[in-house]
Motif scaffolding. Structure first.
Motif, PDB file in Angstrom:
ATOM      1  N   ARG A 115      37.367  44.419  43.384  1.00 40.57           N
ATOM      2  CA  ARG A 115      38.148  43.200  43.146  1.00 40.57           C
ATOM      3  C   ARG A 115      37.332  42.165  42.379  1.00 40.57           C
ATOM      4  O   ARG A 115      37.873  41.435  41.544  1.00 40.57           O
ATOM      5  N   GLY A 116      36.040  42.117  42.610  1.00 37.68           N
ATOM      6  CA  GLY A 116      35.189  41.208  41.838  1.00 37.68           C
ATOM      7  C   GLY A 116      35.152  41.573  40.367  1.00 37.68           C
ATOM      8  O   GLY A 116      35.250  40.701  39.491  1.00 37.68           O
ATOM      9  N   VAL A 117      35.045  42.864  40.074  1.00 38.57           N
ATOM     10  CA  VAL A 117      35.051  43.326  38.684  1.00 38.57           C
ATOM     11  C   VAL A 117      36.399  43.029  38.034  1.00 38.57           C
ATOM     12  O   VAL A 117      36.459  42.568  36.886  1.00 38.57           O
ATOM     13  N   LEU A 118      37.482  43.268  38.753  1.00 41.76           N
ATOM     14  CA  LEU A 118      38.822  42.966  38.236  1.00 41.76           C
ATOM     15  C   LEU A 118      38.898  41.494  37.824  1.00 41.76           C
ATOM     16  O   LEU A 118      39.340  41.161  36.719  1.00 41.76           O
ATOM     17  N   LEU A 119      38.433  40.619  38.702  1.00 42.03           N
ATOM     18  CA  LEU A 119      38.496  39.184  38.439  1.00 42.03           C
ATOM     19  C   LEU A 119      37.566  38.782  37.289  1.00 42.03           C
ATOM     20  O   LEU A 119      37.956  38.005  36.414  1.00 42.03           O
ATOM     21  N   LEU A 120      36.362  39.328  37.267  1.00 46.08           N
ATOM     22  CA  LEU A 120      35.416  38.982  36.198  1.00 46.08           C
ATOM     23  C   LEU A 120      35.920  39.416  34.821  1.00 46.08           C
ATOM     24  O   LEU A 120      35.767  38.686  33.846  1.00 46.08           O
ATOM     25  N   ILE A 121      36.519  40.589  34.751  1.00 42.03           N
ATOM     26  CA  ILE A 121      37.061  41.051  33.467  1.00 42.03           C
ATOM     27  C   ILE A 121      38.205  40.137  33.026  1.00 42.03           C
ATOM     28  O   ILE A 121      38.282  39.741  31.858  1.00 42.03           O
ATOM     29  N   SER A 122      39.068  39.780  33.944  1.00 40.58           N
ATOM     30  CA  SER A 122      40.165  38.870  33.600  1.00 40.58           C
ATOM     31  C   SER A 122      39.622  37.516  33.146  1.00 40.58           C
ATOM     32  O   SER A 122      40.093  36.950  32.150  1.00 40.58           O
ATOM     33  N   TYR A 123      38.642  36.993  33.863  1.00 42.42           N
ATOM     34  CA  TYR A 123      38.018  35.726  33.461  1.00 42.42           C
ATOM     35  C   TYR A 123      37.399  35.837  32.065  1.00 42.42           C
ATOM     36  O   TYR A 123      37.577  34.945  31.231  1.00 42.42           O
ATOM     37  N   ALA A 124      36.661  36.908  31.817  1.00 42.09           N
ATOM     38  CA  ALA A 124      35.972  37.054  30.533  1.00 42.09           C
ATOM     39  C   ALA A 124      36.962  37.139  29.374  1.00 42.09           C
ATOM     40  O   ALA A 124      36.832  36.408  28.379  1.00 42.09           O
ATOM     41  N   LEU A 125      37.960  38.013  29.509  1.00 44.46           N
ATOM     42  CA  LEU A 125      38.924  38.176  28.418  1.00 44.46           C
ATOM     43  C   LEU A 125      39.798  36.936  28.261  1.00 44.46           C
ATOM     44  O   LEU A 125      40.123  36.537  27.134  1.00 44.46           O
ATOM     45  N   ALA A 158      40.322  37.960  48.765  1.00 52.71           N
ATOM     46  CA  ALA A 158      40.020  38.375  50.139  1.00 52.71           C
ATOM     47  C   ALA A 158      41.304  38.574  50.942  1.00 52.71           C
ATOM     48  O   ALA A 158      41.455  39.570  51.665  1.00 52.71           O
ATOM     49  N   VAL A 159      42.237  37.651  50.805  1.00 52.56           N
ATOM     50  CA  VAL A 159      43.519  37.779  51.508  1.00 52.56           C
ATOM     51  C   VAL A 159      44.262  39.018  51.008  1.00 52.56           C
ATOM     52  O   VAL A 159      44.834  39.778  51.798  1.00 52.56           O
ATOM     53  N   GLY A 160      44.239  39.256  49.704  1.00 56.97           N
ATOM     54  CA  GLY A 160      44.897  40.434  49.139  1.00 56.97           C
ATOM     55  C   GLY A 160      44.329  41.734  49.688  1.00 56.97           C
ATOM     56  O   GLY A 160      45.075  42.675  49.977  1.00 56.97           O
ATOM     57  N   VAL A 161      43.012  41.789  49.863  1.00 58.03           N
ATOM     58  CA  VAL A 161      42.381  42.987  50.421  1.00 58.03           C
ATOM     59  C   VAL A 161      42.814  43.180  51.877  1.00 58.03           C
ATOM     60  O   VAL A 161      43.134  44.295  52.295  1.00 58.03           O
ATOM     61  N   VAL A 162      42.833  42.100  52.642  1.00 59.42           N
ATOM     62  CA  VAL A 162      43.257  42.190  54.049  1.00 59.42           C
ATOM     63  C   VAL A 162      44.708  42.664  54.148  1.00 59.42           C
ATOM     64  O   VAL A 162      45.031  43.544  54.953  1.00 59.42           O
ATOM     65  N   VAL A 163      45.575  42.096  53.324  1.00 52.52           N
ATOM     66  CA  VAL A 163      46.981  42.505  53.325  1.00 52.52           C
ATOM     67  C   VAL A 163      47.099  43.972  52.900  1.00 52.52           C
ATOM     68  O   VAL A 163      47.851  44.746  53.504  1.00 52.52           O
ATOM     69  N   ALA A 164      46.346  44.368  51.882  1.00 56.73           N
ATOM     70  CA  ALA A 164      46.390  45.760  51.415  1.00 56.73           C
ATOM     71  C   ALA A 164      45.967  46.723  52.516  1.00 56.73           C
ATOM     72  O   ALA A 164      46.582  47.784  52.690  1.00 56.73           O
ATOM     73  N   ARG A 165      44.931  46.378  53.249  1.00 61.41           N
ATOM     74  CA  ARG A 165      44.489  47.245  54.349  1.00 61.41           C
ATOM     75  C   ARG A 165      45.593  47.387  55.398  1.00 61.41           C
ATOM     76  O   ARG A 165      45.821  48.481  55.920  1.00 61.41           O
ATOM     77  N   ALA A 166      46.263  46.283  55.718  1.00 58.88           N
ATOM     78  CA  ALA A 166      47.340  46.330  56.709  1.00 58.88           C
ATOM     79  C   ALA A 166      48.496  47.192  56.211  1.00 58.88           C
ATOM     80  O   ALA A 166      49.046  48.001  56.955  1.00 58.88           O
ATOM     81  N   VAL A 167      48.849  47.032  54.938  1.00 58.71           N
ATOM     82  CA  VAL A 167      49.934  47.819  54.362  1.00 58.71           C
ATOM     83  C   VAL A 167      49.536  49.294  54.318  1.00 58.71           C
ATOM     84  O   VAL A 167      50.329  50.177  54.664  1.00 58.71           O
ATOM     85  N   ALA A 168      48.307  49.586  53.910  1.00 59.73           N
ATOM     86  CA  ALA A 168      47.852  50.975  53.822  1.00 59.73           C
ATOM     87  C   ALA A 168      47.878  51.654  55.194  1.00 59.73           C
ATOM     88  O   ALA A 168      48.232  52.829  55.301  1.00 59.73           O
ATOM     89  N   ARG A 169      47.526  50.901  56.243  1.00 59.24           N
ATOM     90  CA  ARG A 169      47.586  51.473  57.600  1.00 59.24           C
ATOM     91  C   ARG A 169      49.021  51.783  58.007  1.00 59.24           C
ATOM     92  O   ARG A 169      49.270  52.714  58.757  1.00 59.24           O
ATOM     93  N   ALA A 170      49.968  50.999  57.499  1.00 57.29           N
ATOM     94  CA  ALA A 170      51.380  51.198  57.854  1.00 57.29           C
ATOM     95  C   ALA A 170      52.017  52.345  57.073  1.00 57.29           C
ATOM     96  O   ALA A 170      53.041  52.874  57.489  1.00 57.29           O
TER      97      ALA A 170
END
Length: 181
Positions: A115-125, A158-170
């Motif tokens: 997620r950090g790389v995703l954000l850094l690439i978006s910021y850079a471009l 961080a919230v997106g990762v937490v939500v993704a983990r909850a969804v993935a468990r479901a």
């Protein structure tokens, strides 16, 4: 691809559009919830599906559907001052999903790094395009388009990762990665 996986991609594409509509203008770059949804995608979709979902979202916007911030659409948005952030989402998702495929990494490291790389690439471009289209210097572009967003975006990621983990468990076992992992 199964009907369930296609539906999940469609739902995630819709979530990207709705998250863009939650928009607070902060200069040339608005505050949206897109980074929260982007952070969820590698956790709930197979890598190829996550990339295709972002690509579909961008195509829908380019053809004129109002899926971008402020309910805008069209090629002009992608070519405009903030367009680099949008296509940075796609390139960032390619990189993020490549990192997610590294099974040797502990989950927390994988989540943070991808997620950090995703954000850094978006910021850079996004910064580069804002500099070119807006005739801004690097410090001015960073001050307008990155600095005010770093902390909120880190929180949304961080919230997106937490939500993704909850969804993935479901999800049923194997539904997230399917044959794409």
């Amino acid at each position: 691809m199964s009907a369930q996986r296609i539906a999940r991609c469609g739902l995630c594409c819709a979530l990207l559009a709705v998250s863009a509509w939650v928009s607070i203008p902060l200069g040339p770059v608005p505050f949206t919830l897109q980074t929260l949804v982007l952070a969820m995608l590698p956790g709930v979709l197979a890598p190829r599906e996550a990339v295709l979902t972002v690509a579909t979202y961008l195509v829908l916007g380019v053809v004129g559907l109002p899926v971008f911030s402020n309910m805008m659409g069209g090629l002009g948005v992608i070519l405009g001052p903030t367009g680099g952030f949008l296509w940075g989402f796609l390139i960032g998702m390619v990189a993020a999903t490549a990192i997610v495929r590294i099974e040797r990494l502990p989950q927390a490291v994988c989540d943070t790094l991808s997620r950090g790389v995703l954000l850094l690439i978006s910021y850079a471009l996004g910064t580069v395009q804002l500099m070119i289209v807006g005739s801004l210097t690097l410090p001015a572009a960073l001050a307008a388009a990155v600095v005010p967003f770093v902390v909120p975006d880190a929180i949304k990621m961080a919230v997106g990762v937490v939500v993704a983990r909850a969804v993935a468990r479901a999800l049923p076992q194997g539904a997230r990665h399917g044959s794409d992992r």
